[in-house]
Design a protein around this motif. Structure first.
Motif, PDB file in Angstrom:
ATOM      1  N   SER A  58       0.928  -1.127   0.269  1.00  0.00           N
ATOM      2  CA  SER A  58       0.172   0.093  -0.072  1.00  0.00           C
ATOM      3  C   SER A  58       0.844   1.265   0.208  1.00  0.00           C
ATOM      4  N   LEU A  59       2.312   1.218   0.458  1.00  0.00           N
ATOM      5  CA  LEU A  59       2.987   2.468   1.022  1.00  0.00           C
ATOM      6  C   LEU A  59       3.182   2.638  -0.725  1.00  0.00           C
ATOM      7  N   VAL A  60       3.508   1.324  -1.278  1.00  0.00           N
ATOM      8  CA  VAL A  60       4.748   1.743  -2.537  1.00  0.00           C
ATOM      9  C   VAL A  60       3.800   2.105  -3.152  1.00  0.00           C
ATOM     10  N   VAL A  61       2.430   1.596  -3.480  1.00  0.00           N
ATOM     11  CA  VAL A  61       1.654   2.518  -4.154  1.00  0.00           C
ATOM     12  C   VAL A  61       1.346   3.745  -4.065  1.00  0.00           C
ATOM     13  N   MET A  62       0.945   4.095  -3.045  1.00  0.00           N
ATOM     14  CA  MET A  62       0.357   5.602  -2.201  1.00  0.00           C
ATOM     15  C   MET A  62       1.871   6.332  -3.259  1.00  0.00           C
ATOM     16  N   GLY A  63       3.027   5.640  -2.558  1.00  0.00           N
ATOM     17  CA  GLY A  63       3.952   6.585  -3.151  1.00  0.00           C
ATOM     18  C   GLY A  63       4.402   6.970  -4.279  1.00  0.00           C
TER      19      GLY A  63
END
Length: 207
Positions: A58-63
């Motif tokens: 999720s953090l990767v996608v949001m980044g």
């Protein structure tokens, strides 16, 4: 609408204890193919669907959304879908309080069984990611690869939970159904909000 109706149907069967024959037949079919490579694959997929890795993904996608695509409102949708799915799963497990299968369990898992948290998280995470990335992929090949990846990851995580003996098939299907309903509702509200904002901007420019 279809996802919601599917979940209600499955939930009624589970509540009335009418899903046993279906569940046992599928469990037998899936676990009868047990082998060392499949067990390793199932454990890997199950790990990918865990809360810890879901947070990392999720953090990767949001980044990606924030830094590369410069999308901020989309991040709100992404968080809304993911967090809402987690809350729904917690509430529903406490409501149904279904015990996990105890037939041939290859790993230990605490908590109640219905609906499957891994299946809900996978459907929500990969579903909303596909929705947000779809319009940025120009070629048909890229979109086909995206859909195949989503189907493989979502389906594979659900299969792994049945194979490992920690969920009934109805848990997995129920998880997909309720997450599908939540995802469709969230996307519909998001689209209406975006259309309203674009209309307001157009009217502001005319003035």
């Amino acid at each position: 609408m279809g996802f919601g109706a599917c979940f209600v149907f499955i939930a009624v069967l589970v509540q009335l204890d009418r899903a046993a024959a279906f569940d046992l037949a599928i469990i037998h079919a899936v676990q009868s193919a047990e082998s060392a490579p499949l067990t390793s694959l199932a454990k890997s997929l199950s790990l990918v669907g865990s809360t810890q890795l879901a947070i990392v993904i999720s953090l990767v996608v949001m980044g990606l959304l924030f830094l590369l695509l410069k999308h901020r409102v989309e991040i709100v949708l992404f968080l809304w879908v993911g967090l809402g799915s987690q809350v729904l799963n917690t509430l529903m497990k406490l409501w149904f309080r279904r015990e996990r299968p105890d037939l041939h369990r290859m790993i230990e898992q605490a908590g109640f069984s219905f609906p499957s948290g891994h299946s809900m998280a996978a459907f929500s995470l990969y579903g909303v990611t596909a929705f947000l990335l779809w319009r940025h992929l120009r070629s048909r090949r890229e979109r086909v690869v995206l859909i195949l990846l989503v189907v493989f990851m979502t389906g594979g995580i659900g299969w792994s939970r049945i194979y490992l003996g920690v969920h009934y098939p109805s848990d997995v299907i129920g998880g997909y159904a309720v997450s599908g309903a939540w995802l469709m509702l969230s996307i519909t509200l998001f689209q209406k909000y975006r259309e309203s904002r674009e209309k307001k901007n157009r009217n502001g420019k005319r003035i």
